[in-house]
Write a protein that holds these residues in place. Sequence first.
Motif, PDB file in Angstrom:
ATOM      1  N   UNK A 180       6.831  -9.507 -31.709  1.00  0.00           N
ATOM      2  CA  UNK A 180       6.177  -8.635 -30.713  1.00  0.00           C
ATOM      3  C   UNK A 180       4.701  -8.980 -30.581  1.00  0.00           C
ATOM      4  N   UNK A 181       4.310  -9.480 -29.433  1.00  0.00           N
ATOM      5  CA  UNK A 181       2.888  -9.733 -29.197  1.00  0.00           C
ATOM      6  C   UNK A 181       2.534  -9.154 -27.832  1.00  0.00           C
ATOM      7  N   UNK A 182       1.254  -8.870 -27.624  1.00  0.00           N
ATOM      8  CA  UNK A 182       0.820  -8.300 -26.354  1.00  0.00           C
ATOM      9  C   UNK A 182      -0.336  -9.109 -25.784  1.00  0.00           C
ATOM     10  N   UNK A 183      -0.412  -9.202 -24.448  1.00  0.00           N
ATOM     11  CA  UNK A 183      -1.560  -9.913 -23.879  1.00  0.00           C
ATOM     12  C   UNK A 183      -2.863  -9.147 -24.122  1.00  0.00           C
ATOM     13  N   UNK A 184      -3.948  -9.899 -24.305  1.00  0.00           N
ATOM     14  CA  UNK A 184      -5.269  -9.300 -24.473  1.00  0.00           C
ATOM     15  C   UNK A 184      -5.911  -9.234 -23.086  1.00  0.00           C
ATOM     16  N   UNK A 185      -6.359  -8.061 -22.670  1.00  0.00           N
ATOM     17  CA  UNK A 185      -6.875  -7.912 -21.301  1.00  0.00           C
ATOM     18  C   UNK A 185      -8.183  -8.628 -21.047  1.00  0.00           C
ATOM     19  N   UNK A 186      -9.100  -8.517 -22.007  1.00  0.00           N
ATOM     20  CA  UNK A 186     -10.409  -9.125 -21.772  1.00  0.00           C
ATOM     21  C   UNK A 186     -10.966  -9.741 -23.046  1.00  0.00           C
ATOM     22  N   UNK A 187     -11.592 -10.885 -22.881  1.00  0.00           N
ATOM     23  CA  UNK A 187     -12.227 -11.579 -24.008  1.00  0.00           C
ATOM     24  C   UNK A 187     -13.586 -12.100 -23.552  1.00  0.00           C
TER      25      UNK A 187
ATOM     26  N   UNK B 157       3.388 -13.365 -11.442  1.00  0.00           N
ATOM     27  CA  UNK B 157       2.025 -13.393 -10.885  1.00  0.00           C
ATOM     28  C   UNK B 157       1.335 -12.033 -10.851  1.00  0.00           C
ATOM     29  N   UNK B 158       2.099 -10.944 -10.878  1.00  0.00           N
ATOM     30  CA  UNK B 158       1.438  -9.635 -10.788  1.00  0.00           C
ATOM     31  C   UNK B 158       0.943  -9.149 -12.157  1.00  0.00           C
ATOM     32  N   UNK B 159       1.350  -9.816 -13.230  1.00  0.00           N
ATOM     33  CA  UNK B 159       0.864  -9.418 -14.567  1.00  0.00           C
ATOM     34  C   UNK B 159      -0.651  -9.628 -14.623  1.00  0.00           C
ATOM     35  N   UNK B 160      -1.310  -8.729 -15.334  1.00  0.00           N
ATOM     36  CA  UNK B 160      -2.779  -8.727 -15.374  1.00  0.00           C
ATOM     37  C   UNK B 160      -3.371  -9.996 -15.994  1.00  0.00           C
ATOM     38  N   UNK B 161      -2.716 -10.519 -16.999  1.00  0.00           N
ATOM     39  CA  UNK B 161      -3.244 -11.702 -17.684  1.00  0.00           C
ATOM     40  C   UNK B 161      -4.473 -11.377 -18.504  1.00  0.00           C
ATOM     41  N   UNK B 162      -5.283 -12.401 -18.766  1.00  0.00           N
ATOM     42  CA  UNK B 162      -6.493 -12.213 -19.571  1.00  0.00           C
ATOM     43  C   UNK B 162      -7.709 -12.639 -18.768  1.00  0.00           C
ATOM     44  N   UNK B 163      -8.715 -11.784 -18.783  1.00  0.00           N
ATOM     45  CA  UNK B 163      -9.979 -12.118 -18.121  1.00  0.00           C
ATOM     46  C   UNK B 163     -10.983 -12.540 -19.188  1.00  0.00           C
ATOM     47  N   UNK B 164     -11.621 -13.693 -18.991  1.00  0.00           N
ATOM     48  CA  UNK B 164     -12.632 -14.168 -19.943  1.00  0.00           C
ATOM     49  C   UNK B 164     -13.983 -14.205 -19.233  1.00  0.00           C
ATOM     50  N   UNK B 165     -14.912 -13.422 -19.742  1.00  0.00           N
ATOM     51  CA  UNK B 165     -16.253 -13.363 -19.130  1.00  0.00           C
ATOM     52  C   UNK B 165     -17.301 -13.348 -20.234  1.00  0.00           C
ATOM     53  N   UNK B 166     -18.569 -13.221 -19.840  1.00  0.00           N
ATOM     54  CA  UNK B 166     -19.636 -13.117 -20.821  1.00  0.00           C
ATOM     55  C   UNK B 166     -19.435 -11.866 -21.672  1.00  0.00           C
ATOM     56  N   UNK B 167     -18.932 -10.826 -21.023  1.00  0.00           N
ATOM     57  CA  UNK B 167     -18.788  -9.511 -21.633  1.00  0.00           C
ATOM     58  C   UNK B 167     -17.433  -9.399 -22.343  1.00  0.00           C
TER      59      UNK B 167
END
Length: 437
Positions: free
Chosen positions: A231-238, A277-287
């Motif tokens: 069981x693993x889950x996507x990380x929303x933001x990094x 394609x509708x899955x949120x995925x992971x956003x990588x930003x400065x924050x």
Amino acid sequence: MKFGGTSVGKPERMHQIVSLVSREKEPTIVVLSALSGTTNALVEIGDHIAKSDRTAAKLAIDKLEAHYHAFVEELLKNPATLSKAKNILAEHFEFLNIILKISFSEALSKDILAQGELLSTKLFCTYLEEQGIEHALLPALEFMTIDAYDEPQIGSIKIRLSQLLNQHKEKKFFVTQGYICRNSRGEVDNLKRGGSDYSASLIAAAINATVCEIWTDIDGMHNNDPRVVKRTLPVEQLSFDEAAELAYFGAKILHPASIWPAQTYKIPVKLLNTMQPSAKGTLITQDAGSVGVKAVAAKDNIIAIRIKSSRMLLAYGFLRKIFEVFEKYRTPIDMITTSEVAVSLTIDNPIFLKEILKELEPFGSTEVDHNQAIISVVGNEISQTTDIVKKLFGSIMNIPVRMVSYGGSPHNISLLIAAEHKGRILQQLNKGMFGLE
Ligand code: ASP
Ligand code: MG
């Protein structure tokens, strides 16, 4: 938008890319990998040729060619575009067959490896043509360059790419090859395995893109290794820093080098799933978005070296001398821990191990442990997170730990363990740190 091997590996996936790109309002550059399995097959062909095993090379070339013929038959419906695609295949497979007859060189092997991305982009463009979709192919070999140290030359990439784009002012949809480039000698070269992500991020940086989307076959970077843990889950933001640690320490979804161009030029990166394609995925930003532990990753095939010396006691310059040995053999060190009389460090490149150990001899006794794995716990300001150490060690109490690295960055705690414990430690961390079983 970069699409990886599995995202272009089947005709229906290529159709899917078109529907994804068609939704875009902004001008888009699509960066493609080779069809899945192709680069591996080309590596194999190169190896056969290097060993002068022409029969095996010819067999592998023919097998690949048959695969591509079946692919285009399914991709294209119109006889005119289908015949165009067959001409493209003929041209590239003829090239491979000619190479069979000439003597092998390093430069030639790079030419072989480049065929995958050249083919995928040309075939994709033929499909766009069949669909009547306006587009332009931007040849990566005309703008993607690396210097004598294999470093991409972002300045000239920027200039050449904008010149190419200026030739197609009326177009909104561009296609280019990931992975391939030209080196300082002007030869065809590449950005190393998995390098299409790097191409995409360099291109995004060069054109100051609003976003760099990496489309793969998983819905973002996960909190743990989905190949090992159930069981693993996507990380929303990094943050870029967190993503760099995870990419370097084992998360296969993103090439580690692809972080710096995006980070330097402040281009947000999104990891998205072609199959969903509708899955949120992971956003990588400065924050980083939030504080605390976000994910664990494992890096395999690590070698630990311990150098023990009574001369290290109260000495200065000891570490420099040791590091110089690794520098001389261009072998990067990943983890390091020290005590007053010994230092332990890890490497993942064993090529010069023998030479390195020989040169370390004057500094003390050395011990080497093979088959180790680095387990990295990554998050934002994790050293500020209460109970983190208790939680971490509490969940892995039954597993012997060879090294611990804490405090090097506020975003990472790394453990070195024997590889045989990897599955168990990832599983136990999944429960202990994320409450997932
Ligand atoms: N096709 C290349 C590889 O398999 C580059 C990439 O896919 O990123 O390594
Ligand atoms: Mg990849």
